[in-house]
Design an enzyme around this catalytic site. Structure first.
Site, mmCIF file in Angstrom:
data_model
loop_
_atom_site.group_PDB
_atom_site.id
_atom_site.type_symbol
_atom_site.label_atom_id
_atom_site.label_comp_id
_atom_site.label_asym_id
_atom_site.label_seq_id
_atom_site.Cartn_x
_atom_site.Cartn_y
_atom_site.Cartn_z
ATOM 1 N N PHE A 138 0.330 7.396 9.985
ATOM 2 C CA PHE A 138 -0.783 6.754 9.293
ATOM 3 C C PHE A 138 -1.011 5.379 9.896
ATOM 4 C CE2 PHE A 138 -2.731 4.096 6.037
ATOM 5 C CZ PHE A 138 -3.819 4.883 5.699
ATOM 6 N N ASP A 223 3.345 0.215 15.165
ATOM 7 C CA ASP A 223 2.635 -0.097 13.923
ATOM 8 C C ASP A 223 3.686 -0.473 12.882
ATOM 9 O OD1 ASP A 223 1.418 -0.117 11.463
ATOM 10 O OD2 ASP A 223 0.231 1.698 11.796
ATOM 11 N N LYS A 252 0.223 -5.875 5.312
ATOM 12 C CA LYS A 252 0.962 -5.659 4.052
ATOM 13 C C LYS A 252 1.799 -6.883 3.628
ATOM 14 C CE LYS A 252 0.443 -0.807 3.326
ATOM 15 N NZ LYS A 252 0.292 0.216 4.343
HETATM 16 C C1 LIG Z 1 -0.939 0.667 5.049
HETATM 17 C C2 LIG Z 1 -0.816 0.992 6.481
HETATM 18 C C3 LIG Z 1 -1.889 0.788 7.365
HETATM 19 C C4 LIG Z 1 -3.267 0.367 6.901
HETATM 20 O O1 LIG Z 1 -3.284 -0.922 6.386
HETATM 21 P P1 LIG Z 1 -4.580 -1.416 5.558
HETATM 22 O O2 LIG Z 1 -4.256 -2.831 5.220
HETATM 23 O O3 LIG Z 1 -4.686 -0.508 4.373
HETATM 24 O O4 LIG Z 1 -5.747 -1.282 6.439
HETATM 25 C C5 LIG Z 1 -1.677 1.023 8.713
HETATM 26 N N1 LIG Z 1 -0.479 1.452 9.162
HETATM 27 C C6 LIG Z 1 0.562 1.662 8.348
HETATM 28 C C7 LIG Z 1 1.877 2.118 8.922
HETATM 29 C C8 LIG Z 1 0.438 1.460 6.975
HETATM 30 O O5 LIG Z 1 1.468 1.699 6.156
#
Ligand SMILES: *Cc1c(COP(=O)(O)O)cnc(C)c1O
Length: 404
Positions: A138, A223, A252
């Site tokens: 994700f 990521d 986050k």
């Molecule tokens: C939450 C998340 C995202 C997206 O972040 P947003 O602030 O919702 O755009 C991208 N990568 C990972 C691994 C995530 O957990």
């Protein structure tokens, strides 16, 4: 509208892309939240791994309010002191030489992917544009990031997806060997899959990705939107794996609840993002930067990071004790304070039911897919709250079991 909005107002006024719980929290302090009726909840969800320091942490409130009285916004026609301090702090604490600031994880990943493509385009040519990522991964909800993400349900139904994106199997290096070639510009990977089910990478997998990227002149993108800023017990998870990426994304916990994101990279790669290639009105906003700076400086200390490791062990012990008594989980896994409990075969697909029961018992949890209960509490959750929340979670487990 009546004085107090209700959950019904959500269905009346909001686009129906979410299905929020019935309770509406109105106040938070540390690891506790209270709803409109004054009912207390222990927060093991942390706003999906965002509230790294819980709710209304005095250090963040101080940073936010001090900056709020000085300067809110300028745009990138000017730079500003909090953004410069944040960038310097991130560079000093990581592999990075350069930082791009934005407002969310999806935006940080969008920037990372565009940078990788632009870098390859400038140095190698148009043909080098392929991106390798992983099933179940994700990376956000922009159109590029859902396309790179490995959950087709998020990218289907919106017309043609960007070309040149392929997905391998997580923790399976052979699957990557089959996909990567000299036309690959980047491999994007989460050091631990979050939304995909709390699946930590095997160290050899990340090391192997590093080698394959080097062999094919591709950029390795980590990521760390969910795993970053202390969540796994180090500032970033890569520091525990001993594998250094070319680009790392963070969001986050970076803002502890204030919207902010960052993309970190090296002097080798950064020049491809030349003047005019990319941008964001809010990126490097003084308010966001001031809060993020305070969060990073507070969290990146031995006291907080050692505390995360200690709390990880406590979390695991509690969950294992619950499981010993009720046999609901197949496996308990994760790193730091990102912990997953996969449901046992008898409770297949029932993580959401358990989450709902837990809320009724006064503890907020998360799921990661239909089969994994996910916990992402504050990195500084007091032991008392941890124990109280686990007791409530056990009540929920007891009810799930009795329901069978
Ligand atoms: C939450 C998340 C995202 C997206 O972040 P947003 O602030 O919702 O755009 C991208 N990568 C990972 C691994 C995530 O957990």
């Amino acid at each position: 509208m009546s004085e107090h909005p209700t959950r019904a107002d959500f269905d009346h006024y909001m686009v129906p892309n979410y299905a929020p719980q019935q309770v509406i929290p109105v106040h938070g302090e540390g690891s506790r939240l209270w709803d409109q009726q004054g009912r207390e909840y222990i927060d093991f969800a942390g706003g999906i791994a965002v509230n790294g320091l819980g709710h209304c942490h005095p250090v963040l409130v101080e940073a936010l309010t001090t900056q709020a009285n000085k300067l809110w916004h300028l745009s990138n026609v000017y730079t500003n002191e909090p953004a410069l301090k944040l960038a310097r702090s991130l560079v000093e604490r990581t592999f990075a030489d350069k930082v791009y600031l934005c407002s969310s994880g999806g935006e940080a990943n969008e920037a990372a992917l565009k940078l990788a493509r632009r870098w390859a385009h400038d140095h190698h040519g148009e043909h080098k544009h392929r991106i390798v990522s992983f099933s179940q991964s994700f990376h956000g909800r922009t159109f590029f990031t859902v396309s790179v993400g490995g959950q087709p349900k998020y990218s289907q139904g919106f017309g043609p997806v960007p070309e040149g994106i392929v997905h391998g199997q997580y923790n399976n290096l052979d699957s990557v060997r089959e996909l990567i070639d000299d036309d690959t510009c980047a491999v994007m990977v989460e050091p631990m899959q979050g939304e995909g089910g709390i699946i930590p990478a095997v160290p050899e997998f990340l090391q192997g990705l590093r080698e394959l990227c080097d062999e094919h002149n591709a950029l390795l993108i980590f990521d760390e939107v969910q795993t970053g800023v202390g969540r796994t017990g180090s500032l970033y998870a890569y520091q525990q794996f001993g594998v250094t990426p070319d680009i790392l994304t963070s969001a986050k916990s970076l803002g502890g609840g204030f919207p902010v994101g960052a993309m970190l990279t090296t002097d080798r790669v950064a020049p491809a993002m030349a003047v005019g290639t990319h941008g964001s009105t809010y990126g490097g906003n003084p308010l966001a930067s001031a809060v993020a700076l305070a969060a990073v400086e507070y969290i990146d200390t031995p006291e907080v990071l050692d505390g995360v490791k200690l709390r990880h062990d406590q979390c695991r012990e509690h969950l294992e004790a619950i499981n010993h008594r009720h046999s609901v989980f197949r496996e308990i896994r994760g790193m730091g304070l990102l912990v997953g409990a996969e449901m046992a075969p008898d409770y297949e697909g029932r993580a959401k039911d358990l989450m709902a029961l837990a809320l009724e018992e006064g503890v907020m949890t998360l799921i990661a897919g239909p089969n994994v209960l996910r916990l992402a509490p504050s990195l500084v959750i007091p032991e008392e709250d941890l124990i109280k929340g686990m007791r409530r979670l056990e009540h929920a487990v007891t009810r799930l079991v009795a329901d069978e």
